[in-house]
Design a protein around this motif. Structure first.
Motif, PDB file in Angstrom:
ATOM      1  N   UNK A  78     -22.972 -11.530 -40.785  1.00  0.00           N
ATOM      2  CA  UNK A  78     -22.586 -12.785 -41.432  1.00  0.00           C
ATOM      3  C   UNK A  78     -23.244 -13.988 -40.760  1.00  0.00           C
ATOM      4  N   UNK A  79     -23.349 -13.946 -39.423  1.00  0.00           N
ATOM      5  CA  UNK A  79     -23.901 -15.087 -38.685  1.00  0.00           C
ATOM      6  C   UNK A  79     -25.427 -15.125 -38.723  1.00  0.00           C
ATOM      7  N   UNK A  80     -26.058 -13.947 -38.562  1.00  0.00           N
ATOM      8  CA  UNK A  80     -27.504 -13.933 -38.318  1.00  0.00           C
ATOM      9  C   UNK A  80     -28.289 -12.989 -39.209  1.00  0.00           C
ATOM     10  N   UNK A  81     -27.609 -12.239 -40.074  1.00  0.00           N
ATOM     11  CA  UNK A  81     -28.323 -11.273 -40.898  1.00  0.00           C
ATOM     12  C   UNK A  81     -28.608  -9.994 -40.136  1.00  0.00           C
ATOM     13  N   UNK A  82     -29.610  -9.245 -40.601  1.00  0.00           N
ATOM     14  CA  UNK A  82     -29.877  -7.930 -40.012  1.00  0.00           C
ATOM     15  C   UNK A  82     -31.240  -7.848 -39.316  1.00  0.00           C
ATOM     16  N   UNK A  83     -31.966  -8.942 -39.284  1.00  0.00           N
ATOM     17  CA  UNK A  83     -33.290  -8.927 -38.640  1.00  0.00           C
ATOM     18  C   UNK A  83     -33.241  -9.655 -37.302  1.00  0.00           C
ATOM     19  N   UNK A  84     -32.454  -9.126 -36.368  1.00  0.00           N
ATOM     20  CA  UNK A  84     -32.330  -9.750 -35.054  1.00  0.00           C
ATOM     21  C   UNK A  84     -31.892  -8.713 -34.039  1.00  0.00           C
ATOM     22  N   UNK A  85     -32.088  -9.014 -32.762  1.00  0.00           N
ATOM     23  CA  UNK A  85     -31.796  -8.039 -31.710  1.00  0.00           C
ATOM     24  C   UNK A  85     -30.304  -7.782 -31.566  1.00  0.00           C
ATOM     25  N   UNK A  86     -29.446  -8.773 -31.874  1.00  0.00           N
ATOM     26  CA  UNK A  86     -27.996  -8.550 -31.790  1.00  0.00           C
ATOM     27  C   UNK A  86     -27.565  -7.452 -32.742  1.00  0.00           C
ATOM     28  N   UNK A  87     -28.105  -7.490 -33.956  1.00  0.00           N
ATOM     29  CA  UNK A  87     -27.774  -6.472 -34.951  1.00  0.00           C
ATOM     30  C   UNK A  87     -28.253  -5.098 -34.487  1.00  0.00           C
ATOM     31  N   UNK A  88     -29.491  -5.017 -34.007  1.00  0.00           N
ATOM     32  CA  UNK A  88     -30.042  -3.738 -33.555  1.00  0.00           C
ATOM     33  C   UNK A  88     -29.211  -3.161 -32.408  1.00  0.00           C
ATOM     34  N   UNK A  89     -28.787  -4.022 -31.500  1.00  0.00           N
ATOM     35  CA  UNK A  89     -27.987  -3.555 -30.373  1.00  0.00           C
ATOM     36  C   UNK A  89     -26.624  -3.053 -30.830  1.00  0.00           C
ATOM     37  N   UNK A  90     -26.014  -3.758 -31.782  1.00  0.00           N
ATOM     38  CA  UNK A  90     -24.712  -3.340 -32.300  1.00  0.00           C
ATOM     39  C   UNK A  90     -24.807  -1.979 -32.981  1.00  0.00           C
ATOM     40  N   UNK A  91     -25.901  -1.754 -33.711  1.00  0.00           N
ATOM     41  CA  UNK A  91     -26.097  -0.453 -34.354  1.00  0.00           C
ATOM     42  C   UNK A  91     -26.263   0.642 -33.308  1.00  0.00           C
ATOM     43  N   UNK A  92     -27.015   0.348 -32.251  1.00  0.00           N
ATOM     44  CA  UNK A  92     -27.172   1.316 -31.164  1.00  0.00           C
ATOM     45  C   UNK A  92     -25.822   1.637 -30.528  1.00  0.00           C
ATOM     46  N   UNK A  93     -25.007   0.600 -30.321  1.00  0.00           N
ATOM     47  CA  UNK A  93     -23.682   0.812 -29.732  1.00  0.00           C
ATOM     48  C   UNK A  93     -22.814   1.667 -30.643  1.00  0.00           C
ATOM     49  N   UNK A  94     -22.892   1.409 -31.949  1.00  0.00           N
ATOM     50  CA  UNK A  94     -22.101   2.185 -32.912  1.00  0.00           C
ATOM     51  C   UNK A  94     -22.517   3.652 -32.885  1.00  0.00           C
ATOM     52  N   UNK A  95     -23.819   3.898 -32.850  1.00  0.00           N
ATOM     53  CA  UNK A  95     -24.302   5.276 -32.825  1.00  0.00           C
ATOM     54  C   UNK A  95     -23.929   5.975 -31.516  1.00  0.00           C
ATOM     55  N   UNK A  96     -23.884   5.213 -30.427  1.00  0.00           N
ATOM     56  CA  UNK A  96     -23.580   5.816 -29.128  1.00  0.00           C
ATOM     57  C   UNK A  96     -22.149   6.332 -29.045  1.00  0.00           C
ATOM     58  N   UNK A  97     -21.236   5.791 -29.887  1.00  0.00           N
ATOM     59  CA  UNK A  97     -19.856   6.292 -29.907  1.00  0.00           C
ATOM     60  C   UNK A  97     -19.584   7.076 -31.193  1.00  0.00           C
ATOM     61  N   UNK A  98     -20.680   7.451 -31.883  1.00  0.00           N
ATOM     62  CA  UNK A  98     -20.605   8.340 -33.045  1.00  0.00           C
ATOM     63  C   UNK A  98     -19.835   7.763 -34.228  1.00  0.00           C
ATOM     64  N   UNK A  99     -20.000   6.465 -34.472  1.00  0.00           N
ATOM     65  CA  UNK A  99     -19.437   5.885 -35.693  1.00  0.00           C
ATOM     66  C   UNK A  99     -20.210   6.471 -36.879  1.00  0.00           C
ATOM     67  N   UNK A 100     -19.524   7.006 -37.890  1.00  0.00           N
ATOM     68  CA  UNK A 100     -20.215   7.615 -39.034  1.00  0.00           C
ATOM     69  C   UNK A 100     -21.178   6.643 -39.704  1.00  0.00           C
ATOM     70  N   UNK A 101     -22.320   7.182 -40.154  1.00  0.00           N
ATOM     71  CA  UNK A 101     -23.360   6.361 -40.768  1.00  0.00           C
ATOM     72  C   UNK A 101     -22.840   5.621 -41.998  1.00  0.00           C
ATOM     73  N   UNK A 102     -22.026   6.298 -42.820  1.00  0.00           N
ATOM     74  CA  UNK A 102     -21.530   5.654 -44.041  1.00  0.00           C
ATOM     75  C   UNK A 102     -20.563   4.521 -43.723  1.00  0.00           C
ATOM     76  N   UNK A 103     -19.846   4.636 -42.601  1.00  0.00           N
ATOM     77  CA  UNK A 103     -18.940   3.565 -42.180  1.00  0.00           C
ATOM     78  C   UNK A 103     -19.735   2.324 -41.794  1.00  0.00           C
ATOM     79  N   UNK A 104     -20.836   2.534 -41.078  1.00  0.00           N
ATOM     80  CA  UNK A 104     -21.715   1.422 -40.687  1.00  0.00           C
ATOM     81  C   UNK A 104     -22.312   0.764 -41.926  1.00  0.00           C
ATOM     82  N   UNK A 105     -22.801   1.583 -42.846  1.00  0.00           N
ATOM     83  CA  UNK A 105     -23.448   1.050 -44.050  1.00  0.00           C
ATOM     84  C   UNK A 105     -22.470   0.251 -44.901  1.00  0.00           C
ATOM     85  N   UNK A 106     -21.227   0.725 -45.018  1.00  0.00           N
ATOM     86  CA  UNK A 106     -20.212  -0.001 -45.792  1.00  0.00           C
ATOM     87  C   UNK A 106     -19.922  -1.362 -45.166  1.00  0.00           C
ATOM     88  N   UNK A 107     -19.858  -1.400 -43.829  1.00  0.00           N
ATOM     89  CA  UNK A 107     -19.584  -2.653 -43.130  1.00  0.00           C
ATOM     90  C   UNK A 107     -20.712  -3.660 -43.361  1.00  0.00           C
TER      91      UNK A 107
END
Length: 235
Positions: free
Chosen positions: A37-66
């Motif tokens: 919402x703040x910065x879109x998806x083309x930034x390092x904050x977004x990439x890091x958050x996705x890495x963090x989500x994957x590191x704790x095994x958040x389901x891919x479809x849950x991430x995509x829905x968010x």
């Protein structure tokens, strides 16, 4: 009866584990939503958050829905909020993500007041901590000697290393955060990264107060708005 009791204990432990897992998922999904919402998806904050989500095994479809929801819905704007406080002689900086700063501050103030602590003015405790960058690299991704790797990352701004069986942790002063991140990304070896606040001086307290501080921190962590807690508490 003993079999039933054992089964009940297993179910109880599983329930507690599922609850903690759900809380972790909830916090990382909230973080992704805020960043999109703040910065879109083309930034390092977004990439890091996705890495963090994957590191704790958040389901891919849950991430995509968010992500989809955050891109479509512009209400309930979340933002970062730091709340500072002192309790049992310990100083804390609490990093939060919230869509209601009054609610979040009030909730945290209640935690402090009930245990005899106090909230501090914004920025009052910053001088007690220094910010550092922490980067994680899988050892299997390093295709040259560890000595060469250390020398190379020192050029990028590394201050210290911690090496275990599978992972290498690299620390930098915050001023070198961008340089380290960019260079590790170019090498395609960056697994995960974060910014941490390290106390400039560790404070020791009595064993009785140590237990009180640990319990207090656990209570704070249960608040869904709380993202990170940094303190000068010596474990």
């Amino acid at each position: 009866m003993s079999g039933h009791s054992k089964w009940a204990n297993i179910q109880h432990r599983k329930s507690n584990q599922d609850f903690r897992k759900s809380k972790k998922f909830s916090k990382i999904i909230k973080e992704i939503t805020i960043i999109v919402k703040e910065s879109g998806i083309n930034n390092f904050r977004f990439k890091n958050a996705i890495l963090n989500a994957k590191s704790i095994n958040v389901p891919k479809n849950t991430i995509e829905k968010a992500i989809k929801k955050a891109l479509q819905i512009k209400t309930d704007h979340y933002k970062s909020l730091n709340v500072e406080g002192q309790n049992y002689g310990i100083s804390m900086i609490i990093e939060c993500m919230t869509n209601n700063t009054i609610r979040t501050t009030s909730n945290i103030r209640t935690f402090f007041n009930k245990s005899g602590g106090r909230l501090c003015h914004n920025g009052e405790l910053n001088h007690l901590f220094r910010r550092i960058g922490l980067f994680f690299i899988n050892k299997k991704d390093i295709h040259y000697s560890m000595e060469d790797f250390e020398l190379m990352t020192i050029d990028f701004g590394a201050k210290d290393f911690i090496i275990d069986n599978n992972m290498i942790s690299v620390y930098t002063d915050f001023e070198f955060f961008g340089s380290m991140k960019n260079n590790l990304e170019k090498l395609n070896i960056l697994h995960k990264y974060q910014v941490k606040r390290i106390p400039k001086q560790i404070k020791d307290i009595s064993d009785e107060n140590k237990n009180k501080v640990l319990n207090f921190i656990e209570k704070l962590k249960k608040d869904e708005d709380v993202k990170n807690i940094f303190s000068n508490f010596k474990l």
